[in-house]
Design a protein around this motif. Structure first.
Motif, short mmCIF file in Angstrom:
data_model
loop_
_atom_site.label_atom_id
_atom_site.label_comp_id
_atom_site.label_asym_id
_atom_site.label_seq_id
_atom_site.Cartn_x
_atom_site.Cartn_y
_atom_site.Cartn_z
N PRO A 92 0.80 -1.23 0.00
CA PRO A 92 0.00 0.00 0.00
C PRO A 92 0.83 1.28 0.00
O PRO A 92 0.40 2.28 -0.58
N SER A 95 1.20 3.01 -3.33
CA SER A 95 0.07 3.83 -3.77
C SER A 95 0.05 5.16 -3.02
O SER A 95 -0.22 6.21 -3.59
N GLU A 96 0.34 5.09 -1.72
CA GLU A 96 0.28 6.31 -0.92
C GLU A 96 1.37 7.30 -1.36
O GLU A 96 1.11 8.50 -1.46
N MET A 99 0.32 8.87 -4.70
CA MET A 99 -0.69 9.92 -4.53
C MET A 99 -0.04 11.21 -4.03
O MET A 99 -0.42 12.31 -4.44
N LYS A 330 6.40 11.62 4.97
CA LYS A 330 5.28 12.31 5.62
C LYS A 330 5.79 13.19 6.76
O LYS A 330 5.36 14.34 6.91
N LEU A 333 7.73 16.23 5.37
CA LEU A 333 6.84 17.24 4.78
C LEU A 333 5.96 17.87 5.86
O LEU A 333 5.37 18.93 5.65
N GLY A 334 5.87 17.21 7.01
CA GLY A 334 5.04 17.74 8.09
C GLY A 334 3.58 17.38 7.91
O GLY A 334 2.69 18.18 8.24
N LEU A 335 3.31 16.20 7.39
CA LEU A 335 1.91 15.77 7.25
C LEU A 335 1.39 15.24 8.58
O LEU A 335 2.16 14.99 9.50
N PHE A 336 0.09 15.07 8.65
CA PHE A 336 -0.52 14.59 9.88
C PHE A 336 -0.04 13.18 10.21
O PHE A 336 0.04 12.32 9.35
N ARG A 337 0.27 12.94 11.46
CA ARG A 337 0.67 11.61 11.94
C ARG A 337 0.02 11.37 13.28
O ARG A 337 -0.08 12.29 14.09
N PHE A 338 -0.39 10.13 13.51
CA PHE A 338 -0.89 9.80 14.85
C PHE A 338 0.28 9.61 15.79
O PHE A 338 1.37 9.24 15.37
N GLN B 63 -1.71 20.09 7.80
CA GLN B 63 -1.57 19.22 8.97
C GLN B 63 -2.15 19.89 10.22
O GLN B 63 -2.92 19.29 10.97
N SER B 95 -5.97 5.51 -1.06
CA SER B 95 -4.95 5.70 -2.10
C SER B 95 -4.95 4.52 -3.07
O SER B 95 -4.82 4.68 -4.27
N GLU B 96 -5.09 3.32 -2.49
CA GLU B 96 -5.04 2.13 -3.34
C GLU B 96 -6.23 2.09 -4.31
O GLU B 96 -6.07 1.76 -5.48
N MET B 99 -5.67 4.69 -7.08
CA MET B 99 -4.72 4.21 -8.10
C MET B 99 -5.41 3.22 -9.05
O MET B 99 -5.16 3.22 -10.25
N MET B 308 -7.34 13.44 19.77
CA MET B 308 -6.53 12.47 19.02
C MET B 308 -7.12 11.06 19.14
O MET B 308 -7.12 10.30 18.18
#
Lengths: 338, 338
Positions: A92, A95-96, A99, A330, A333-338, B63, B95-96, B99, B308
């Motif tokens: 996966p 694909s991520e 995108m 991620k 780039l500073g994307l959202f993360r849990f 974010q 995403s998958e 695609m 969260m």
């Protein structure tokens, strides 16, 4: 399973799963891979997702050939303890990443890609280019960078793909202010592309001009007999042409004694050497080469559970490596993360 | 957490996470969602991946606003035990699926999408359209179909997106010979789009003409005071215009006594009713409405761990549901599966 912490360079390579592999693949890439795996970290991609971009009306074919190509890999001596063989559509993070990368490439840039332009013509897509097909260079960039591969064995015609990958890597690195994605280099083969046995430049199953890797001795005999030589070389005593003579092209690719082939070429050009002598030599060489591959292939084919285990393990390893890269990208780039 | 086995229709809705939500969102969608969650299975998308398609140079903003928008949701009364709130970029199956779907849509079709055409102009992309932006209607189709949503609350301008989604669903269903993906319907709001308080049609943070959902009483006062009315209504005794008078537009949207507003309109049109009376009424109504939202928002903001947890749980649920759909689609198409 080899660790990725040592200094061996990382290679990503693979095949679209649209049919069994054949002698062209063997000469062009498979043989190299069996040696590369001793000196490199080799990731070997069963590119079923990419195959779908121009086979979306026939996914069954793409699916069936995942196992066929895997059998080809094992048969030629790709060693799953050295090479990570994996199924693209089951990872996966690829694909991520794709995108994500799509945001860093313009449509105009994709449309300028010479390989894509050429292949659009080849496939007769014209105005009806599937979006997945236009975007597949970005998916390739995801494949390559996800493994942080620095070497990608490709043909000349695929160099634009490498450039696109490096553009994306540089774009991301520039934005995050450090080199998280390495650039890669094309690893050009010094073997010329093998023609079909009918002399056509393109080898393909649909043209019926290939010799597959589990060809029977009889298949090989028939193919060699039909093989294109010099159409003006009618009598044994006639001087013959070596250029474009497929028998010589195949002998150049596969015969183990190049000096002898050089002598045979000279003789053929002088006249006095019949096609049948050459064809016999080629036939014997191909049988000697293919018979053990065929045998190993048949053995593996009788144990699909083992092959599936190989793919499952390789795919799991690929999932771990690519997820790590996705997380890094991620985070950077500073994307959202849990 | 509500089960998806009962017969309640499935709704997918959400927001790009590019800034705090404001009164326009409250009137246009948020209020409806707080009631929809009692009668529907509501999946609520924090569309950070989609937000990246035109904010790839500022992922930090995207974010940061995941949490801000989540706070807005909780503050207005979206109940996470009834509504599944989730983070788009943390659901790999989306995403998958995207695609996969990209293979079933042509580039020409994407370029014809009226919403995309309009937004390309709006964003000044011209020739430099990011591929991710061109492809986002396909990503939306993945979002909608992954949850098998049959209802999608959208504005008129988003109807082409629904059509694109249904085209993809039909295309896949046709290929696999059965209806694995339901078609969806646009759920059009009967509330007209709320203008900015300056009278501009577009409400946006950058124009500074919004009232956010945690606006202080003072913010609200300032906004209402600056609110565009009838520029020709100079003296109280002048007859005033109701059309385009933002104070009335807001009263129509938020006042709880429509009959009284109807009377006020008539009075205003006859003359003899000053803007200040109307503005006072609107101010009081907005304060009464926003104060409790603001208070709840502040409380939730003091407990980011709870927020969260809500997002983690919702995202996990979304992962399960979407993975199931992805598996179904892959199986139906006959793709490779372990």
């Amino acid at each position: 399973m080899s660790s990725t912490t040592d200094n061996r360079p990382i290679v990503l390579t693979g095949d679209r799963t649209t049919g069994q592999l054949h002698l062209g693949h063997y000469a062009g890439s498979l043989k190299t891979r069996t040696t590369l795996q001793d000196t490199h970290h080799q990731f070997l991609l069963l590119a079923d997702a990419q195959a779908l971009t121009d086979n979306f009306d026939n996914p069954e074919k793409v699916q069936r050939n995942v196992l066929e190509v895997a059998l080809d890999y094992l048969a030629v001596g790709i060693d799953p303890t050295k090479t990570t063989i994996f199924v693209q559509s089951c990872v996966p993070a690829l694909s991520e990443l794709t995108m994500l990368y799509l945001n860093f490439v313009t449509v105009a840039r994709l449309e300028r890609n010479p390989t894509i332009k050429q292949e659009i013509v080849l496939r007769g897509f014209e105005r009806d280019i599937p979006a997945g097909f236009l975007c597949y260079p970005v998916a390739q960039a995801a494949d390559i960078t996800a493994f942080k591969a620095t070497l990608v064995p490709v043909g000349e015609d695929q160099i634009p793909m490498i450039e696109q990958t490096n553009e994306i890597a540089r774009r991301i690195n520039r934005q995050v202010g450090r080199d998280i994605l390495p650039e890669c280099k094309a690893m050009l083969s010094n073997v010329a592309r093998l023609p079909g046995f009918d002399g056509k430049a393109k080898m393909s199953k649909s043209l019926g001009n290939t010799i597959v890797l589990n060809a029977s001795d009889d298949d090989i005999k028939k193919a060699v007999n039909k093989m294109y030589t010099d159409p003006n070389h009618l009598k044994v005593s006639d001087p013959g042409q070596v250029e474009g003579n497929v028998v010589f092209t195949y002998l150049d690719a596969f015969d183990e004694f190049p000096e002898e082939i050089a002598e045979l070429k000279a003789h053929y050009q002088r006249g006095g050497l019949g096609d049948s002598v050459l064809k016999k030599r080629l036939y014997e060489r191909l049988v000697a080469m293919i018979a053990p591959i065929r045998e190993r292939r048949n053995q593996f084919a009788q144990d699909p559970a083992y092959v599936m285990d190989v793919l499952r393990e390789g795919t799991q390893k690929a999932q771990v490596v690519t997820q790590q890269t996705l997380d890094e990208v991620k985070n950077a780039l500073g994307l959202f993360r849990f």
